[in-house]
Motif scaffolding. Sequence first.
Motif, PDB file in Angstrom:
ATOM      1  N   LYS A  28     -27.708  20.525  -6.917  1.00 20.57           N
ATOM      2  CA  LYS A  28     -28.456  19.496  -7.639  1.00 20.57           C
ATOM      3  C   LYS A  28     -29.899  19.926  -7.868  1.00 20.57           C
ATOM      4  O   LYS A  28     -30.546  20.463  -6.979  1.00 20.57           O
ATOM      5  CB  LYS A  28     -28.429  18.182  -6.848  1.00 20.57           C
ATOM      6  N   ASN A  29     -30.422  19.655  -9.068  1.00 16.42           N
ATOM      7  CA  ASN A  29     -31.773  20.085  -9.403  1.00 16.42           C
ATOM      8  C   ASN A  29     -32.815  19.519  -8.455  1.00 16.42           C
ATOM      9  O   ASN A  29     -33.749  20.198  -8.069  1.00 16.42           O
ATOM     10  CB  ASN A  29     -32.124  19.622 -10.823  1.00 16.42           C
ATOM     11  N   SER A  30     -32.641  18.245  -8.047  1.00 14.33           N
ATOM     12  CA  SER A  30     -33.694  17.590  -7.277  1.00 14.33           C
ATOM     13  C   SER A  30     -33.786  18.134  -5.850  1.00 14.33           C
ATOM     14  O   SER A  30     -34.773  17.922  -5.166  1.00 14.33           O
ATOM     15  CB  SER A  30     -33.452  16.082  -7.251  1.00 14.33           C
ATOM     16  N   SER A  31     -32.733  18.885  -5.404  1.00 14.77           N
ATOM     17  CA  SER A  31     -32.791  19.413  -4.046  1.00 14.77           C
ATOM     18  C   SER A  31     -33.510  20.760  -3.996  1.00 14.77           C
ATOM     19  O   SER A  31     -33.778  21.284  -2.922  1.00 14.77           O
ATOM     20  CB  SER A  31     -31.378  19.562  -3.483  1.00 14.77           C
ATOM     21  N   LEU A  32     -33.821  21.344  -5.160  1.00 13.83           N
ATOM     22  CA  LEU A  32     -34.503  22.642  -5.180  1.00 13.83           C
ATOM     23  C   LEU A  32     -35.998  22.466  -4.929  1.00 13.83           C
ATOM     24  O   LEU A  32     -36.596  21.490  -5.358  1.00 13.83           O
ATOM     25  CB  LEU A  32     -34.295  23.332  -6.524  1.00 13.83           C
ATOM     26  N   MET A  33     -36.568  23.431  -4.195  1.00 14.30           N
ATOM     27  CA  MET A  33     -38.004  23.389  -3.938  1.00 14.30           C
ATOM     28  C   MET A  33     -38.655  24.656  -4.477  1.00 14.30           C
ATOM     29  O   MET A  33     -38.810  25.635  -3.750  1.00 14.30           O
ATOM     30  CB  MET A  33     -38.263  23.256  -2.444  1.00 14.30           C
ATOM     31  N   PRO A  34     -39.015  24.681  -5.750  1.00 13.83           N
ATOM     32  CA  PRO A  34     -39.657  25.871  -6.317  1.00 13.83           C
ATOM     33  C   PRO A  34     -41.070  26.043  -5.780  1.00 13.83           C
ATOM     34  O   PRO A  34     -41.708  25.062  -5.391  1.00 13.83           O
ATOM     35  CB  PRO A  34     -39.690  25.571  -7.819  1.00 13.83           C
ATOM     36  N   ARG A  94     -43.307  19.253  -8.638  1.00 15.23           N
ATOM     37  CA  ARG A  94     -43.128  19.487  -7.208  1.00 15.23           C
ATOM     38  C   ARG A  94     -43.240  20.958  -6.802  1.00 15.23           C
ATOM     39  O   ARG A  94     -43.061  21.285  -5.631  1.00 15.23           O
ATOM     40  CB  ARG A  94     -41.784  18.914  -6.752  1.00 15.23           C
ATOM     41  N   LEU A 145     -27.407  28.097  -5.921  1.00 18.16           N
ATOM     42  CA  LEU A 145     -28.596  27.269  -6.163  1.00 18.16           C
ATOM     43  C   LEU A 145     -28.560  26.654  -7.554  1.00 18.16           C
ATOM     44  O   LEU A 145     -28.923  25.496  -7.749  1.00 18.16           O
ATOM     45  CB  LEU A 145     -29.874  28.094  -6.000  1.00 18.16           C
ATOM     46  N   HIS A 197     -34.821  32.533 -13.499  1.00 17.11           N
ATOM     47  CA  HIS A 197     -34.011  33.115 -12.432  1.00 17.11           C
ATOM     48  C   HIS A 197     -32.574  33.391 -12.872  1.00 17.11           C
ATOM     49  O   HIS A 197     -31.980  34.378 -12.446  1.00 17.11           O
ATOM     50  CB  HIS A 197     -34.006  32.189 -11.218  1.00 17.11           C
ATOM     51  N   LEU A 257     -37.315  30.316  -6.470  1.00 16.42           N
ATOM     52  CA  LEU A 257     -36.505  29.192  -6.961  1.00 16.42           C
ATOM     53  C   LEU A 257     -36.355  28.130  -5.888  1.00 16.42           C
ATOM     54  O   LEU A 257     -36.398  26.941  -6.167  1.00 16.42           O
ATOM     55  CB  LEU A 257     -35.133  29.717  -7.390  1.00 16.42           C
TER      56      LEU A 257
END
Lengths: 161, 90, 104
Positions: free
Chosen positions: A85-91, C99, A81, C35, A136
């Motif tokens: 890519k940072n933008s694909s993460l959904m915190p 987000r 993770l 994390h 994360l």
Amino acid sequence: MSRIFPHPLLSLFLILVWLLLNNTTSFGHIVLGSIIAILVPVLTREFWLENIKIKNTKVLFKFIGVFIWDVLVANVVVAKLILSKNSSLMPAFMVIDLDIKNSLGVSILANTISLTPGTVSCDLSLDRKQLLVHALHAPDVQESIDEIKKRYELPLMEVFD
Amino acid sequence: MIFDAAISLSFFLILLALVFSFYRLVKGPSMPDRILALDTLYINTIALIILLGIYLGSVLYFEAALFIAVMGFVGTVALSRFILRGDIME
Amino acid sequence: MLEILVSIFIVIGGIFTFIGSLALVKMPDFYMRLHGPTKATTLGVGSILIASAIYFSIKDSGITIHEILITIFLFITAPVSAHLLSKAALHIKTKEIERTKNRH
């Protein structure tokens, strides 16, 4: 018996740590370690509010096995993770309603959550009923909550409650 | 041969890790970020010292690593408590 | 043969330590940065410690496992310090990125 060993688990832990610290199993150190293992729990009796009672040893060992495996898997998952890519993460923040009552059980649950897949426990409400967890990468929040409750809370409830 | 290469590679990776956490320590921007950077810095230092122990073939570095582990944890807890309460001892 | 095993553990440890600290630079907000050090770095150091235990066990011809002590200590303290840090961050209202779901 309970006067000499008020906390048998603590005594066992102390003697193990003593032998590891000195990196030996010689007779002298076993004697010295035993003295410490007997003296320290007696002297610190006032600090330990409750005795640890393990109700179900089999479930505990199974839980430890699951825990070690999950730590290894979780680390690979988190490493992937981090490299993605940072933008694909959904915190996400999620609130877990706790069913477990025992305070040691709650703290072990919180620590387990911190060490396993992509979640860190952030805050515990004052009445110990709700745990705030940051994930994360959680595409489905409810699914993650159910997973944690099923995988970690249920066995801990069987062991401590 | 493989062993020396592995140690050199690992030294380099841990060095980079130290640089990254130092970057976060300087940049911040918030206070918890800096404490987290210090926390990572000491854990990386433990890795570096243990690796140095393997490289030099000496077990003496174990005590230093244990000491850093204990002190680093106490430091992190004290600093977090300071943010939470504005005071360490009450 | 065992030397190769030690080398593998050392390299794995180095890689995980590196990735854990990479999270500090790469991630956009504090809660996501948390994390990396709590998981990857702890396992990385644990791996190097295991390598050290194996190495000194074969070198000094006698089992040396006191490195386990640091590993256990780190595995107990890492979640505790992470919990305290995030509690402190929530207390002074550190911002999370837009987000994040269920923002607090």
